[in-house]
Write a protein that holds these residues in place. Structure first.
Motif, mmCIF file in Angstrom:
data_model
loop_
_atom_site.group_PDB
_atom_site.id
_atom_site.type_symbol
_atom_site.label_atom_id
_atom_site.label_comp_id
_atom_site.label_asym_id
_atom_site.label_seq_id
_atom_site.Cartn_x
_atom_site.Cartn_y
_atom_site.Cartn_z
ATOM 1 N N ASN A 1 0.825 -1.207 0.000
ATOM 2 C CA ASN A 1 0.000 0.000 0.000
ATOM 3 C C ASN A 1 0.863 1.263 0.000
ATOM 4 N N MET A 2 2.039 1.174 0.575
ATOM 5 C CA MET A 2 2.953 2.324 0.556
ATOM 6 C C MET A 2 3.401 2.622 -0.876
ATOM 7 N N GLU B 1 1.693 1.999 -3.532
ATOM 8 C CA GLU B 1 0.546 2.633 -4.210
ATOM 9 C C GLU B 1 0.450 4.105 -3.834
ATOM 10 N N TYR B 2 0.693 4.399 -2.548
ATOM 11 C CA TYR B 2 0.630 5.786 -2.090
ATOM 12 C C TYR B 2 1.688 6.636 -2.800
ATOM 13 N N GLU C 1 0.706 7.274 -6.385
ATOM 14 C CA GLU C 1 -0.376 8.276 -6.418
ATOM 15 C C GLU C 1 0.177 9.675 -6.152
ATOM 16 N N LYS C 2 1.032 9.751 -5.153
ATOM 17 C CA LYS C 2 1.597 11.037 -4.727
ATOM 18 C C LYS C 2 2.490 11.640 -5.816
ATOM 19 N N THR D 1 5.542 6.274 7.369
ATOM 20 C CA THR D 1 4.101 6.522 7.409
ATOM 21 C C THR D 1 3.791 7.474 6.257
ATOM 22 N N ARG D 2 2.514 7.686 6.011
ATOM 23 C CA ARG D 2 2.149 8.657 4.963
ATOM 24 C C ARG D 2 2.734 10.032 5.285
ATOM 25 N N ASP E 1 5.332 12.254 3.033
ATOM 26 C CA ASP E 1 5.017 13.621 2.590
ATOM 27 C C ASP E 1 6.174 14.571 2.927
#
Lengths: 426, 163
Positions: B93-94, B96-97, B100-101, B143-144, B148
């Protein structure tokens, strides 16, 4: 429980030579030069019972004893710091935080085998650990602890830090030697063993970081003290890398023989998010599974073998009930297929074939007979390759099918996971 | 010449530490990769001349090792570990993030040539999963929010450097 390798691991400046010396560093090598002949170093190491911590568990002193001293060729020592097996991340901590302990261990081992030129082969991605080891080597040279006539012993020793290029196979000792010689990291047929014909065709010993780091404490405190840790057949302490679905993953040092449950529940804080334990890969990704009812198995070489697995590198991967085991083996097989050096046909073709079938099953395109095909391919890989990478791919595959055959069957019949794996990223 | 004086000097300094100059191949490739961010035929030829080993032997060694990109990548190469220990803590999932980012797929580079995103096998950060590597630096326990910040910091660094 007494910490030996991690005694000063939380001291922020332990990596500097002054602090290593302040905490008793470089006393063991001076004692060795003063009181021991090389033969006595080998004998003492044999008596200590310290075994190779890289995975194979071969007695270190015995390995040194195989080195012929009368060939007229130089003898080399290679510190194997190519830590690359999924789940394993213990040597990196030693390299970053206590590199002089490794250097002192290299000095002791070099003296034992009459080596004057040692190498530290660090995996390429470990830029920071390699930097810390090189810094430590430079500090040792500046202090006169490396080079000519170290500690006025008449003994000369040079150490070179060498970084690899991101190939798991280079952690296998013959591939490491090929790589260190500037070649592709292909494994070599044994015999001749590296102890007889290794680096540049010369007698060579390859020892793991943790093995070498164990030596100063043995010579500082004595064999009896070392054997007071661990079990009779597996003496000493060991660093275990705990990863996966636990609350507190990390690297923990305990006596060999400590129950697996102590690491997972007491040190690791139990299973993540109060989930149910599904399986444990106990010794790095190449080792067969242990099941939840085996969680009290003592972590020593013999007990792990009796339980049907291996202590390996001490990398404990904990899997909770959110994981589909087809997905787990897919992850591992993608790794082994990618990392096969390609030299042996059964491994080169077999791992890729296994990867394709397992990915196909995971993606909902499994066929009747796939499980038998996987097992047949495994049968044609194991024991038929020069190095153990092929075996490393087969052992977890067979073990997962043995314990979770129903998940494979469900996947093939229903074209989807019995348990849909979805670990959140927060 | 692609390799600069610093890189050439680094290669020469390391060469003399080995009993055989062939052993300097990997250190030479590492030094070159650190300067250029990727390797190619021209670089193999330059290394071949510096350490006096046939070009083909430099190339055959280089192509074995996956750590060295063989084509140009963005200013920052992001390598995400997606093996078992990281995946059990959300690496899929990371990934994918991150896609996307950054607005790119795996193996692609952002249009501003800032980031290239790839997934790699185990990076040896298993006990601090999930993790990723940007050039020489490991980022762990991600983490998200951390991602970021890392991306924002890298953008800020690029601006500071005037790119």
């Amino acid at each position: 429980m007494e910490k030996v390798l991690f005694k000063y691991i939380d001291e922020p400046e332990q990596y500097r030579i002054e602090n290593y010396i302040k905490n008793g560093g470089y006393r063991a090598i001076q004692k060795v030069f003063k009181d021991f002949t090389p033969e006595q170093v080998i004998e003492t190491t044999k008596q200590s019972g310290v075994r190779g911590r890289g995975g194979a568990g071969f007695p270190a002193g015995l390995k040194w004893g195989f080195v012929p001293q009368n060939t007229g060729k130089p003898i080399y020592l290679c510190c194997n710091a190519d830590e690359s097996e999924p789940g394993t991340c213990k040597d990196r901590v030693l390299m970053e935080r206590d590199p002089h302990m490794i250097i002192e261990g290299i000095m002791i081992a070099s003296y034992a085998i009459n080596c004057h030129h040692a190498f530290v082969y660090v995996r390429g991605e470990f830029v920071y650990p390699a930097y810390r080891v090189e810094l430590a080597v430079n500090e040792a040279y500046e202090k006169g602890y490396l080079g000519k006539n170290i500690f006025d012993s008449g003994y000369d020793l040079d150490i070179v830090v060498h970084t690899g290029g991101g190939a798991y196979i280079c952690g296998e000792e013959t591939s490491l030697l090929s790589s260190l010689e500037g070649r592709r990291g292909n494994s070599r047929i044994r015999p001749p063993f590296p102890a007889v014909k290794g680096l540049y065709g010369c007698p060579t010993v390859v020892n793991n970081v943790e093995t070498l780091a164990s030596l100063p404490s043995i010579f500082n405190n004595g064999v009896e003290w070392y054997r007071s840790h661990g079990t009779e057949k597996s003496p000493g302490t060991k660093i275990f890398s705990l990863s996966g679905n636990v609350n507190r993953p990390g690297n923990y040092e305990v006596d060999l023989g400590t129950p697996l449950s102590y690491i997972i529940n007491d040190l690791g804080g139990g299973i993540q998010d109060s989930r149910k334990l599904k399986a444990i890969i106990p010794g790095g990704s190449s080792t067969p599974l242990l099941m939840p009812d085996q969680i009290d198995t003592p972590l020593d070489y013999e007990s792990m073998a009796e339980a049907g697995s291996m202590l390996g590198s001490g990398a404990i991967i904990v899997i909770d009930d959110r994981a589909c085991m087809v997905w787990v083996i897919m992850k591992l097989m993608n790794f082994y297929a990618h990392e096969s050096c390609g030299r042996c046909t059964p491994c080169r073709e077999g791992t890729v074939w296994l990867k394709q079938i397992i990915n196909r099953i995971e993606n909902g395109d499994g066929r009747k007979g796939d499980i038998e095909l996987i097992l047949d391919i495994c049968e044609n890989i194991i024991g038929r390759t020069i190095c153990p990478l092929g075996d490393a791919a087969v052992m977890p595959t067979r073990s997962i099918i043995e314990h979770f055959r129903d998940e494979f069957e469900y996947h093939i019949e229903h074209k989807k996971c019995k348990v849909k794996t979805d670990y959140p990223f927060v | 010449m692609i390799l600069n004086d610093t890189t050439i000097q680094e290669i020469k300094t390391r060469m003399v530490r080995y009993p055989s100059r062939r052993s300097a191949i990997l250190p030479a490739l590492t030094a070159a990769y650190k300067q250029t961010g990727h390797l190619n035929d021209k670089i193999y030829r330059e290394i071949s001349k510096i350490i006096n080993i046939p070009y083909v032997e430099i190339a055959e060694a280089a192509t074995f090792y996956t750590m060295f990109p063989k084509k140009e990548v963005g200013r920052y190469l992001i390598q995400v570990c997606h093996n078992i220990s990281c995946s059990l803590r959300g690496a899929d999932n990371m990934l994918e993030y991150l896609q996307e980012k950054l607005g790119i797929g795996m193996g692609e580079t952002t249009p501003d040539n800032m980031f290239t995103l790839i997934s790699v096998e185990c990076l040896g950060g298993c006990s601090a999963a999930p993790m990723m590597q940007v050039w020489d630096t490991y980022y762990e326990d991600l983490t998200r929010g951390k991602i970021d910040k890392i991306l924002a910091d890298l953008h800020a660094q690029a601006e500071k450097d005037g790119d």
